[in-house]
Design a protein around this motif. Structure first.
Motif, mmCIF file in Angstrom:
data_model
loop_
_atom_site.group_PDB
_atom_site.id
_atom_site.type_symbol
_atom_site.label_atom_id
_atom_site.label_comp_id
_atom_site.label_asym_id
_atom_site.label_seq_id
_atom_site.Cartn_x
_atom_site.Cartn_y
_atom_site.Cartn_z
ATOM 1 N N GLY A 1 -15.386 1.958 -6.317
ATOM 2 C CA GLY A 1 -14.477 2.448 -5.298
ATOM 3 C C GLY A 1 -13.504 3.151 -5.872
ATOM 4 N N PRO A 2 -12.586 3.545 -5.057
ATOM 5 C CA PRO A 2 -11.239 4.291 -5.678
ATOM 6 C C PRO A 2 -10.580 3.402 -6.639
ATOM 7 C CG PRO A 2 -10.791 3.923 -3.691
ATOM 8 C CD PRO A 2 -12.198 3.341 -3.628
ATOM 9 N N THR A 3 -10.084 3.856 -7.818
ATOM 10 C CA THR A 3 -9.091 2.937 -8.559
ATOM 11 C C THR A 3 -7.945 3.386 -8.572
ATOM 12 O OG1 THR A 3 -9.954 4.398 -10.680
ATOM 13 C CG2 THR A 3 -11.071 2.466 -9.984
ATOM 14 N N GLY A 4 -6.899 2.786 -9.398
ATOM 15 C CA GLY A 4 -5.510 3.241 -9.591
ATOM 16 C C GLY A 4 -5.109 2.220 -10.601
ATOM 17 N N THR B 1 -11.659 -3.078 4.201
ATOM 18 C CA THR B 1 -11.215 -2.695 2.786
ATOM 19 C C THR B 1 -10.461 -1.743 2.748
ATOM 20 O OG1 THR B 1 -12.949 -1.624 2.259
ATOM 21 C CG2 THR B 1 -13.327 -3.462 1.928
ATOM 22 N N THR B 2 -10.052 -1.202 1.832
ATOM 23 C CA THR B 2 -9.038 -0.227 1.270
ATOM 24 C C THR B 2 -9.666 1.278 1.722
ATOM 25 O OG1 THR B 2 -8.217 -1.546 -0.546
ATOM 26 C CG2 THR B 2 -7.440 0.737 -0.223
ATOM 27 N N SER B 3 -11.084 0.854 1.340
ATOM 28 C CA SER B 3 -11.995 2.187 1.543
ATOM 29 C C SER B 3 -11.909 2.852 2.810
ATOM 30 C CB SER B 3 -13.206 2.034 1.069
ATOM 31 O OG SER B 3 -13.413 1.546 -0.113
ATOM 32 N N TRP B 4 -11.953 1.615 3.886
ATOM 33 C CA TRP B 4 -11.753 2.279 5.405
ATOM 34 C C TRP B 4 -10.607 3.033 5.310
ATOM 35 C CZ3 TRP B 4 -13.783 -1.409 9.548
ATOM 36 C CH2 TRP B 4 -15.071 -1.937 9.088
ATOM 37 N N TYR B 5 -9.415 2.534 5.056
ATOM 38 C CA TYR B 5 -8.270 3.362 5.467
ATOM 39 C C TYR B 5 -8.449 4.551 4.534
ATOM 40 C CZ TYR B 5 -5.745 -0.900 6.966
ATOM 41 O OH TYR B 5 -5.571 -1.962 7.806
ATOM 42 N N LEU B 6 -8.795 4.944 3.402
ATOM 43 C CA LEU B 6 -8.787 6.156 2.738
ATOM 44 C C LEU B 6 -9.915 6.948 3.455
ATOM 45 C CD1 LEU B 6 -8.864 4.827 -1.051
ATOM 46 C CD2 LEU B 6 -6.905 5.701 0.446
ATOM 47 N N ALA B 7 -11.057 6.381 3.873
ATOM 48 C CA ALA B 7 -11.830 7.435 4.627
ATOM 49 C C ALA B 7 -11.188 7.939 5.735
ATOM 50 C CB ALA B 7 -13.050 6.619 4.917
ATOM 51 N N LEU B 8 -10.425 6.875 6.488
ATOM 52 C CA LEU B 8 -9.940 7.568 7.844
ATOM 53 C C LEU B 8 -8.853 8.654 7.288
ATOM 54 C CD1 LEU B 8 -9.045 7.453 10.804
ATOM 55 C CD2 LEU B 8 -7.414 5.560 10.157
ATOM 56 N N ALA B 9 -8.056 8.491 6.282
ATOM 57 C CA ALA B 9 -7.157 9.585 5.797
ATOM 58 C C ALA B 9 -7.724 10.661 5.359
ATOM 59 C CB ALA B 9 -6.325 8.733 4.777
#
Lengths: 220, 101, 728
Positions: free
Chosen positions: A116-119, B4-12
């Motif tokens: 997943g995206p990392t930071g 998860t965070t990925s959902w938010y990022l996908a939406l963005a």
């Protein structure tokens, strides 16, 4: 529970965005924008960024969009735009390609990657819960980032001054815009909106309807 | 189902793409600025999501500043539109081609 | 003192600059004296350097004084430097010495001319360029001087440029020189590419070690020879020198006798190692070109009536002798003849200028005659110059010419024969010149052929008019008689009118008979004044005014240089007397510059004596024949003065026709090529850029959305690039 809220908010956001895209009337577009901003504010709350959610509503939805509406009303730019015609050749295909590829690439980066995206954490204060979010934000802003805050204050001042200068009434005749081939395809005969008194290309005209160029301003 | 965070990022990401497409397609300058607002909101959402994911306040701080700058940008942009619209009613972005070679 | 060798060209340069920028205040004699002073200063500097140099040992007599670096361009570095060695100092001595005398002479000659100051500015500039030519330590400085003297020659030949002919003569000289300059330039390029340097020290020392390929040396030598024949007026680039006589006489003396035309020989002598390394046919070519030109020019000089043209062709002929010497490997003899020729030819030119000055600008020898009593000093010095050029011992010309003939015999007896015939012709035409100018009867008051013709024409016209008037009178009287009936007085009037008419007709017939029987007016009236007969009253005014005006001697500023040059013409032979090794001073002096390339005479002493006697005898024959033809009038002079010789074998006309006809086609083709291909390529690049820009500017439609689309595409590209660098 979170998932449901998220999905509903996401739907609101996306519907609003779609509305902005396809609305022919600018006022409708502004309202759709407000819808999107509300949705985003809800998502902020979900992330425990309560202060930002409030600011989002107050500043964005409450001030910026109102500003939009003021300009729309004052200038009378509420004519509907004809979305069926695209004067620039190839613009729609390019837009489609750009949008699709951007979306595709970003989603690829997000979803296909292994971890997943990392930071990495920055040297900022740790995030608290929703309750003391405002306090922590205020502390961080006015101790670690006070310089930036002052600069933004200056920025805002400059922006206000600039806006006043740009939008002031100029005495004397204004130089008209040169007419070009890719002329406006504003649909004069929009089915919504009040019937107009003035045809669109009658030369320079002041906002308040007083004909400009009482001194015989030169036409095109 | 955990969000998860990925959902938010996908939406963005979706929101951002829609804003970009809208900017390219629409001709009315006010609506073009609104599309820019959409993109900025997508970016704000990204910041906040990643900030909460990493437990860092920096995400929210960034949003704060983005908000300020976006507001001032809108102010100035609208002032410019006012100045242009005065000269011709119903001018669109396509009419502002004085820079053509 | 040797380090101050830069002073030598600096004086005339300073003179030129002062005269050009501040000379207006100097006025007429002041400008001349300033220029002469500059030349005198230069001469003193030369003497100083010479004295110091001669005090050194033989192999130490080479000094390079560098002023500054002129062209630093990668591999090529050219300095502004001066090479002071025996050869260049010899040239400088006579350039500055004779030049100073000619400057002094010009003060008197150019008196009253409107361009007085300009003349001396040009003369000083010329002197500067010539000194740079001989003192330069590399080929480029020599070329700078080469071009400079060519430009000054143009400026000075067309000094009185308001006359079209003078301007054309200047242009002709410049353009013909340019053809030679092309050869020089190619030689410089080749020298640089072979040696990596164009300084004499590098080039000549390297060549002297024998490491240069024969083909390269041949090419360079031939190209330098092309340059030399342009500047020194050898066949076929001699055409400009006779026309160059349109300039003032001091110019002819300085440039076209003593200095500029000798630069070709100087150049060839300077690069003698390259000539020595070249193929064997190169010196032979040089020798035959010189000999052929000498003979060719001598034949033309026999029939010229303009005094300066005779001297011009004589110069070409003597330069041919110098080339002959160079081609036979006799560099010392060439330089020796160059020096003596500078003395006596300058003397002859200045003397002719004095004569022209005294005759108010008339240059036709048919109008001279018997001037030796009227201009004694001019005549005396001129006679000395004549004896020198005719090769009469012990004058300077005899020694130098004899050296050359000896070396010519050593090389090829045919060359010697050509040289001998030329010497005979030289003696002949110079004697002819002296006799026509200074001896015999005075012809300046004679009516000229065209004037006699005009007188006869006007007389016959008057007679015809008288007849017409008389017949008109007869008609009038007859009509009057008929009107008045048979009045006696009227009838007597008719008879009288008829008598008058008969008399007029008789008179006219008499005039026509006399005109038909009149003797032909000679071109040169050696016997006596032309018998004009009955029309002596009909001669134009100019004849009587000429008779009243007498030629006079010239002022001291013109006569003093003549005397000095005459003395030098007498004593000049002393520098190289062939009797013993100790008397060959010039040879010893020039030895370091010759790198051992001087040919050794393999002749016995007896052969040398025989050759000398034959040469003197030939000269005597020439003098004798001329005396018989022009002074004693035993031989008809028209035997020698053929029209084709007077027209210089019509070569000039043929060259002009060719250049105007087929030549012009070639020139225009070249010009068109230059403008369409060369310029076209350069302009084509610009046009191409413009058209491409015109295509590209279509992309700038000024629309914000297009630019936004561009930004979007760029953003997508960036994302693609970043993603491609990550691993999944």
């Amino acid at each position: 529970m979170d998932a449901a809220v998220f999905l509903i908010s996401a739907a609101i956001v996306l519907c609003g965005a779609g509305g902005v895209l396809v609305a022919r009337n600018p006022v409708h577009a502004a309202l759709f924008l407000v819808q999107t901003l509300f949705g985003v504010a809800v998502l902020f709350v979900l992330q425990d960024a309560t202060f930002l959610a409030a600011v989002q509503i107050i500043v964005y939805a409450g001030a910026v969009v109102i500003l939009f509406l003021f300009v729309i009303m004052l200038l009378g730019v509420d004519r509907a735009e004809d979305l069926g015609v695209e004067p620039i050749v190839g613009q729609r295909p390019v837009a489609a390609v750009v949008g699709a590829s951007l979306l595709g690439l970003l989603l690829t980066a997000l979803l296909v990657s292994v971890d997943g995206p990392t930071g990495a954490r920055g040297a900022n204060a740790p995030l608290g819960d929703a309750g003391d979010n405002t306090r922590r934000l205020g502390e961080a802003l006015f101790t670690d980032h006070v310089f930036a805050v002052e600069l933004t204050a200056i920025l805002l001042t400059v922006a206000v001054v600039g806006a006043v200068v740009l939008a002031r009434r100029v005495h004397g005749p204004l130089a008209p815009l040169p007419v070009v081939v890719v002329a406006s395809v504003v649909d004069d005969h929009a089915d919504d909106g009040p019937p107009d008194d003035d045809p669109p290309d009658d030369g320079p005209r002041d906002i308040d309807g007083v004909p400009d160029g009482a001194d015989g301003g030169a036409d095109t | 189902m955990v969000v998860t965070t990925s959902w938010y990022l996908a939406l963005a990401a979706v929101l951002f793409s829609m804003g970009a497409v809208g900017l390219l397609v629409r001709r009315n300058p006010l609506i073009m600025i609104m599309c820019v607002e959409l993109m900025l909101n997508a970016v704000n959402l990204t910041f906040v999501s990643l900030g909460s994911d990493l437990g860092d306040l920096g995400g929210q701080l960034s949003v704060f500043f983005v908000l300020v700058v976006a507001a001032s940008e809108v102010v100035v942009g609208l002032a410019v539109i006012v100045a242009i619209m005065r000269r011709r009613q119903g001018a669109t972005a396509d009419d502002l081609s004085v820079l053509r070679g | 003192m040797v380090d101050l060798v830069w002073l030598i060209p600096a004086f005339p340069l300073a003179g030129f600059l002062i005269l050009t920028f501040g000379g207006r205040r100097l006025g007429e004699p002041g400008a001349g004296w300033l220029a002469t002073g500059a030349m005198a200063g230069s001469f003193l500097a030369t003497v100083g350097v010479f004295l110091e140099m001669s005090g050194r040992d033989g192999h130490d007599r080479r000094s390079v004084t560098t002023l500054f670096e002129w062209v630093p361009a990668g591999d090529l570095t050219v300095d502004v430097g001066f090479l002071a060695d025996p050869l260049s100092l010899t040239m400088c001595l006579f350039i500055t010495g004779v030049g100073a005398l000619i400057h002094l002479y010009s003060i008197g000659y150019m008196h009253g001319d409107g361009g007085f100051r300009r003349f001396f500015a040009y003369l000083n500039l010329f002197a500067f360029a010539m000194l740079m030519l001989v003192l330069g330590d590399n080929l480029l400085i020599t070329f700078l001087g080469w071009e400079g003297v060519g430009a000054c020659s143009y400026l000075l030949i067309s000094f009185w440029f308001t006359d079209e002919a003078n301007a054309s003569a200047g242009k002709k000289a410049f353009i013909t020189n340019r053809i030679g300059d092309w050869g020089f330039m190619v030689a410089i390029f080749m020298t640089f590419s072979t040696f990596g340097s164009i300084a004499y020290v590098d080039v000549l020392d390297t060549t002297a070690t024998g490491t240069v390929a024969t083909s390269t040396a041949t090419f360079i030598a031939v190209m330098l020879f092309v340059g030399a024949i342009g500047k020194s007026a050898q066949f076929p680039l001699y055409l400009w020198l006779p026309d160059a006589m349109a300039g003032p006489t001091p110019v002819s003396a300085l440039i076209h006798a003593a200095t500029m035309v000798t630069s070709g020989i100087y150049l060839l002598t300077r690069v003698n190692p390259i000539i020595a390394d070249a193929a064997d046919w190169v010196p032979t070519l040089i020798a035959w070109t010189g000999a052929g030109t000498a003979l060719f020019a001598a034949t033309i000089a026999v029939a010229q009536r303009d005094i300066k043209k005779v001297l011009a062709y004589s110069t070409i002929s003597q330069l041919g002798y110098m080339f002959l010497a160079v081609g036979c490997g006799a560099y010392v003899a060439a330089v020796f003849h160059m020096v003596t020729h500078a003395f006596f030819k300058a003397l002859l030119f200045l003397g002719s200028g004095s004569v022209i000055h005294g005759m108010d600008g008339d240059q036709d020898m048919a109008h001279y005659g018997g001037l030796r009593r009227l201009m004694p000093i001019t005549a005396g010095t001129f006679v000395i110059g004549w004896l020198a050029i005719a090769g009469v011992p012990p004058f300077a010309g005899f020694w130098s010419k004899d050296e050359i003939l000896a070396f010519a015999w050593n090389e090829n007896p045919l060359l010697w024969l050509v040289g001998l015939v030329t010497a005979v012709l030289t003696a002949f035409y110079m004697t002819r010149l002296v006799i026509l100018t200074f001896f015999g009867r005075r012809r300046y008051a004679d009516p000229r052929p065209d004037e006699v013709e005009a007188a006869w024409a006007s007389a016959t016209a008057a007679a015809d008019a008288a007849v017409a008037a008389a017949s008109a009178a007869v008609d009038a009287a007859t009509a009057d008689a008929e009107a008045r009936g048979d009045d006696l007085t009227a009838l007597e009037a008719v008879v009288a009118a008829r008598d008058a008419h008969e008399q007029a007709v008789a008179a006219r017939d008499g005039i026509l008979a006399a005109a038909g029987a009149r003797p032909e007016v000679e071109a040169i009236a050696l016997e006596g004044a032309p018998d004009v007969g009955p029309v002596v009253d009909g001669l134009p005014e100019a004849v009587s005014s000429r008779a009243d005006h007498h030629p006079h001697e010239s002022p001291w500023t013109m006569v003093l240089p003549l005397v000095v040059l005459a003395a030098l013409s007498v004593l000049g032979g002393l520098v190289q007397l062939p009797f013993a090794a100790s008397t060959r001073r010039l040879e010893h002096w020039l030895e370091p510059t010759l790198f051992g390339n001087e040919v050794h005479l393999s002749l016995q002493g007896g052969t040398l004596w025989v050759l000398a006697v034959v040469a003197v005898a030939g000269g005597a024959v020439g003098i004798l024949v001329a005396v018989l033809a022009y002074l004693k009038r035993r031989v008809d002079y028209r035997v020698f003065e053929r029209p084709i010789l007077a027209e210089a074998w019509r070569l000039d006309r043929r060259v002009a026709d060719f250049m105007g006809g087929p030549g012009r086609v070639g020139f225009e083709a070249t010009a068109n090529f230059d403008s369409s291909v060369v310029d076209g390529a350069v302009n084509g690049v610009a046009t191409m850029v413009r058209s491409e820009a015109g295509l590209l500017r279509r992309f700038h439609n000024g629309l914000v959305r297009t630019y936004a689309a561009g930004i979007g595409v760029g953003a997508v590209g960036l994302v693609v690039w970043f993603l491609s660098r990550t691993s999944f």
